[in-house]
Scaffold this motif. Structure first.
Motif, short mmCIF file in Angstrom:
data_model
loop_
_atom_site.label_atom_id
_atom_site.label_comp_id
_atom_site.label_asym_id
_atom_site.label_seq_id
_atom_site.Cartn_x
_atom_site.Cartn_y
_atom_site.Cartn_z
N GLU A 1 0.84 -1.21 0.00
CA GLU A 1 0.00 0.00 0.00
C GLU A 1 0.86 1.25 0.00
O GLU A 1 0.61 2.20 -0.74
CB GLU A 1 -0.91 0.01 1.24
N ALA A 2 1.91 1.26 0.83
CA ALA A 2 2.73 2.47 1.03
C ALA A 2 3.36 2.92 -0.29
O ALA A 2 3.31 4.11 -0.63
CB ALA A 2 3.79 2.21 2.07
N THR A 3 3.96 1.97 -1.03
CA THR A 3 4.65 2.38 -2.27
C THR A 3 3.78 2.15 -3.50
O THR A 3 4.18 2.46 -4.62
CB THR A 3 5.97 1.59 -2.43
N GLN A 4 2.55 1.61 -3.27
CA GLN A 4 1.61 1.38 -4.37
C GLN A 4 2.22 0.56 -5.51
O GLN A 4 2.13 0.92 -6.68
CB GLN A 4 1.11 2.74 -4.92
N ARG A 5 2.90 -0.53 -5.14
CA ARG A 5 3.42 -1.41 -6.19
C ARG A 5 3.51 -2.84 -5.67
O ARG A 5 3.39 -3.11 -4.48
CB ARG A 5 4.81 -0.94 -6.68
N PHE A 6 3.70 -3.74 -6.61
CA PHE A 6 3.86 -5.14 -6.25
C PHE A 6 5.32 -5.43 -5.88
O PHE A 6 6.23 -4.84 -6.45
CB PHE A 6 3.47 -6.04 -7.43
N TYR A 7 5.49 -6.32 -4.94
CA TYR A 7 6.82 -6.87 -4.63
C TYR A 7 6.78 -8.37 -4.85
O TYR A 7 5.73 -8.99 -4.68
CB TYR A 7 7.21 -6.57 -3.17
N ALA A 8 7.92 -8.94 -5.23
CA ALA A 8 7.98 -10.40 -5.36
C ALA A 8 7.95 -10.98 -3.95
O ALA A 8 8.70 -10.54 -3.09
CB ALA A 8 9.27 -10.80 -6.07
N MET A 9 7.07 -11.95 -3.72
CA MET A 9 6.99 -12.50 -2.38
C MET A 9 8.24 -13.32 -2.08
O MET A 9 8.76 -13.28 -0.97
CB MET A 9 5.75 -13.39 -2.26
N HIS A 10 8.75 -14.06 -3.07
CA HIS A 10 9.99 -14.82 -2.86
C HIS A 10 11.16 -14.01 -3.41
O HIS A 10 11.89 -13.40 -2.67
CB HIS A 10 9.85 -16.20 -3.52
N HIS A 11 11.33 -13.97 -4.71
CA HIS A 11 12.24 -13.03 -5.36
C HIS A 11 11.87 -12.96 -6.84
O HIS A 11 11.08 -13.78 -7.32
CB HIS A 11 13.72 -13.39 -5.13
N PRO A 12 12.40 -11.98 -7.57
CA PRO A 12 11.91 -11.74 -8.93
C PRO A 12 12.21 -12.85 -9.93
O PRO A 12 11.75 -12.79 -11.07
CB PRO A 12 12.65 -10.46 -9.36
N PHE A 13 12.96 -13.86 -9.54
CA PHE A 13 13.33 -14.91 -10.50
C PHE A 13 12.43 -16.13 -10.39
O PHE A 13 12.60 -17.12 -11.09
CB PHE A 13 14.80 -15.30 -10.26
N THR A 14 11.47 -16.04 -9.47
CA THR A 14 10.54 -17.14 -9.24
C THR A 14 9.51 -17.23 -10.35
O THR A 14 8.91 -16.23 -10.73
CB THR A 14 9.84 -16.93 -7.88
N SER A 15 9.30 -18.44 -10.83
CA SER A 15 8.34 -18.63 -11.92
C SER A 15 6.91 -18.67 -11.40
O SER A 15 6.64 -19.27 -10.36
CB SER A 15 8.66 -19.97 -12.61
N PRO A 16 6.01 -18.03 -12.13
CA PRO A 16 4.59 -18.22 -11.79
C PRO A 16 4.20 -19.65 -12.16
O PRO A 16 4.88 -20.29 -12.96
CB PRO A 16 3.86 -17.22 -12.69
N ARG A 17 3.15 -20.16 -11.55
CA ARG A 17 2.65 -21.46 -12.00
C ARG A 17 2.13 -21.28 -13.42
O ARG A 17 1.43 -20.31 -13.73
CB ARG A 17 1.54 -21.95 -11.07
N ILE A 18 2.48 -22.23 -14.28
CA ILE A 18 2.19 -22.09 -15.71
C ILE A 18 0.72 -21.76 -15.95
O ILE A 18 0.38 -20.88 -16.74
CB ILE A 18 2.61 -23.37 -16.48
N GLU A 19 -0.18 -22.44 -15.21
CA GLU A 19 -1.60 -22.22 -15.46
C GLU A 19 -2.06 -20.83 -15.03
O GLU A 19 -3.16 -20.41 -15.36
CB GLU A 19 -2.45 -23.33 -14.80
N ASP A 20 -1.19 -20.10 -14.30
CA ASP A 20 -1.58 -18.76 -13.85
C ASP A 20 -0.95 -17.64 -14.67
O ASP A 20 -1.22 -16.46 -14.42
CB ASP A 20 -1.18 -18.56 -12.38
N VAL A 21 -0.11 -18.01 -15.65
CA VAL A 21 0.65 -16.98 -16.37
C VAL A 21 -0.26 -15.92 -17.00
O VAL A 21 0.04 -14.72 -16.96
CB VAL A 21 1.59 -17.61 -17.42
N ALA A 22 -1.41 -16.37 -17.54
CA ALA A 22 -2.31 -15.42 -18.20
C ALA A 22 -2.78 -14.34 -17.23
O ALA A 22 -3.00 -13.18 -17.62
CB ALA A 22 -3.49 -16.16 -18.80
N LEU A 23 -2.90 -14.70 -15.96
CA LEU A 23 -3.37 -13.73 -14.95
C LEU A 23 -2.38 -12.59 -14.72
O LEU A 23 -2.74 -11.55 -14.17
CB LEU A 23 -3.59 -14.45 -13.61
N LEU A 24 -1.13 -12.80 -15.15
CA LEU A 24 -0.13 -11.74 -14.95
C LEU A 24 -0.59 -10.42 -15.56
O LEU A 24 -0.30 -9.35 -15.03
CB LEU A 24 1.21 -12.14 -15.60
N ASP A 25 -1.33 -10.51 -16.68
CA ASP A 25 -1.79 -9.29 -17.35
C ASP A 25 -3.08 -8.76 -16.75
O ASP A 25 -3.32 -7.56 -16.74
CB ASP A 25 -2.03 -9.58 -18.84
#
Ligand code: ASP
Length: 585
Positions: free
Chosen positions: A436-460
């Motif tokens: 909320e404070a910086t109004q942006r997303f942060y990687a919960m683990h780190h930025p190199f973590t892959s999304p689950r393939i079935e969720d990739v479309a949700l990225l947009d």
């Protein structure tokens, strides 16, 4: 020769042998006519005997010894008349014929015994003396054995231990970097690795296939009891793997460690729980599964009772404390005080007692009839003599408070046996966390973590909903390790940086090397890192990781023994092109 044996070695079968021992004086006891000296080294304690009648001068010499003097004693092994079953050498003693003072000692600032009178700060200042105490030394020997078994297991699985650099540039793991100025590149800085994350991924691109390293990591965080600015990871990465391959491999490593070091057989297959279920049933992402007491969501069951708290709450959750209906008023008040502590933050505690006679009694009897309470009891699986504890309020806060209450009840009921080890993989963490404070997303683990393939479309469309291909190993409510399957295509990695608020130029400047590497045939890969200090503390059965680290830092990040951090010379600063401003008050 300084010694023929160690101070932990001699037994009755050595009787009549002439031996030489060297070590530290633990204690001198003068019993009039006889003087006894306990001689200590890493291996144990041996009793030296001096007879005043037969060896007058030698005895006087022994009486002049002080604690922690380093001495050498030559003598004959004799069977003791007064045996001490508590120590390995307790059946023998040495009748000393020659005593050599190797080095004297000042009176140590605290007693070097298992139960010392030294406070924390003093022990840390004189850590080399503290390390002479067997509980501390045993912890470090345990740690050594664990490291050895880790290497042996991973070696047997074809892992290659590879060192990665310590002077690097920032690796974003969510903490602040420690930085090191570069003399040869004025105005530029190295960062110390928060983990070898990008290097181990590059080793996969390099075809190493299986990498590990027992490695120091550095994070400039505010310190809690179990945190150190520099800590050790068992860091691992594998290529051509899916999540299951990694979980299976490291279940194997964990089982091997527990078996070889502690003689504990762990369950064959570690249970797996999604992050969503961990939050739903335990209110936290590292549940202690040595006991049940899962949360039951009562939100819709208790609506419209006229009890304002329940009617307006975003979430009403409850646990069933079995056989606790006999909790007294005072005990319930204490639990209420517990959940109201600022760090837990509940407004109050509601309870329902299910009595032996089948009746039910609650702290909200004004709003609920007995049949209603019994109905709730059914949903809670409560039987006679059980006590249901209920918290209500905002979702996150209440889950958090109920989690603390569950752990407290687990402790009170003796359900958290330190000799039971309950492992669990928590999987499917959210990929991103909204701040909320910086109004942006942060990687919960780190930025190199892959999304689950079935969720990739949700990225947009709905990035907050995307699940990560990430996992944590939790044992007894302690996060022991965590990792993920990685992104290995440059376009997806680029997209991830964009979602995290990097401009293309920023991403290129910081991670161009990685995205570039992905252009040269990067294999699918993933990995995990275990907190070695925490694992060692768990094996040692202690709370703080400090006691499994030879030279730890205190809560302000200071090494009080070498007095660091400390100012550096003006000449050094000049050489580094650094001018200091006055520190902020
Ligand atoms: N580098 C990660 C960490 O330190 C672990 C991993 O993803 O392998 O948490």
């Amino acid at each position: 020769m300084y010694r023929t044996h160690t101070c932990g070695e001699l037994r009755v079968n050595h009787v009549n042998q002439t031996v030489t021992l060297s070590g530290w004086v633990q204690k001198v006891r003068n019993l009039g006519g006889m003087t006894f000296v306990d001689l200590r080294d890493r291996y144990g304690i041996t009793q030296l005997v001096f007879n005043e009648e037969t060896h007058k001068e030698l005895c006087a010499q022994a009486n002049g010894l002080g604690r922690e003097y380093v001495i050498q004693a030559l003598g004959t092994v004799a069977e003791r008349s007064n045996k001490n079953a508590k120590i390995g050498t307790g059946e023998i003693e040495i009748l000393v014929e020659k005593l050599t003072l190797i080095n004297a000692s000042e009176v140590p600032p605290f007693t070097i015994e298992d139960d010392t009178d030294g406070g924390d700060e003093l022990r840390m200042k004189y850590r080399y003396l503290d390390l002479r105490r067997s509980p501390v030394r045993e912890n470090l020997i345990l740690r050594h054995k664990m490291g050895f078994e880790v290497r042996s297991y991973l070696n047997s699985q074809n892992f290659i231990e590879t060192e990665t650099p310590v002077l690097i540039k920032s690796t974003p793991e969510g903490a602040r970097d420690f930085v090191v100025p570069s003399r040869m590149n004025p105005g530029q800085f190295y960062a110390l690795p928060q983990s070898p994350q990008v290097f181990k991924q590059l080793l996969m691109v390099a075809g190493f296939d299986r990498y590990f390293q027992i490695v120091k990591c550095f994070r400039d965080e505010d310190l809690r009891a179990d945190r150190q600015p520099e800590f050790t990871q068992i860091d691992c990465e594998m290529a051509f793997v899916e999540q299951d391959d990694i979980l299976n491999t490291f279940e194997g490593m964990t089982k091997h460690l527990f078996k070889t070091i502690k003689g504990v057989d762990m369950v064959d297959t570690f249970p797996r729980l999604t992050y969503a279920d961990a939050m739903k049933y335990y209110g936290c992402d590292k549940p202690d599964t040595r006991f049940g007491m899962k949360f039951v969501d009562l939100t819709s069951d208790v609506r419209n009772s006229g009890f304002k708290l329940f009617d307006e709450a975003e979430y009403v959750g409850a646990i069933n404390a079995e056989d606790c209906a006999s909790y007294t008023r005072k005990q319930l008040d204490q639990l209420t005080d517990f959940v109201k502590k600022p760090q837990i933050g509940a407004g109050g505690l509601i309870y329902i007692r299910y009595n032996a006679d089948g009746s039910a009694k609650s702290s909200v009897d004004k709003f609920f009839t007995e049949p209603q309470l019994l109905e709730i009891g059914k949903k809670m699986n409560a039987k006679a003599d059980d006590l249901v504890l209920i918290l209500a309020g905002g979702l996150d806060k209440t889950l958090n408070a109920l989690s603390a209450l569950r752990l407290e009840m687990g402790t009170q009921l003796g359900l958290r046996n330190p000799n039971v080890f309950s492992p669990l993989w928590v999987v499917d963490f959210p990929l991103l966390e909204w701040d909320e404070a910086t109004q942006r997303f942060y990687a919960m683990h780190h930025p190199f973590t892959s999304p689950r393939i079935e969720d990739v479309a949700l990225l947009d469309t709905d990035p907050g909903k995307v699940r990560a291909n990430a996992y944590d190993l939790v044992i007894n409510g302690v996060e022991i390790g965590g990792g993920s399957i990685r992104i290995f295509h440059d376009d997806l990695q680029q997209k991830m940086f964009k979602i995290l608020g990097f401009t293309e130029e920023e991403a290129e400047a910081q991670f161009g090397f990685l995205m570039n590497a992905f252009k040269y045939g990067a294999p699918p890969h993933g990995g995990v890192a275990f907190g070695f200090d925490r694992l060692a503390a768990m094996f040692a059965g202690i709370e703080s990781i400090r006691d499994v680290i030879a030279f730890p830092k205190n809560n302000s990040g200071r090494d009080v023994m070498i007095d660091s951090p400390s100012p550096i010379h003006n000449d050094q600063l000049k050489e580094l092109n650094i001018a200091l401003t006055a520190p902020k008050k």
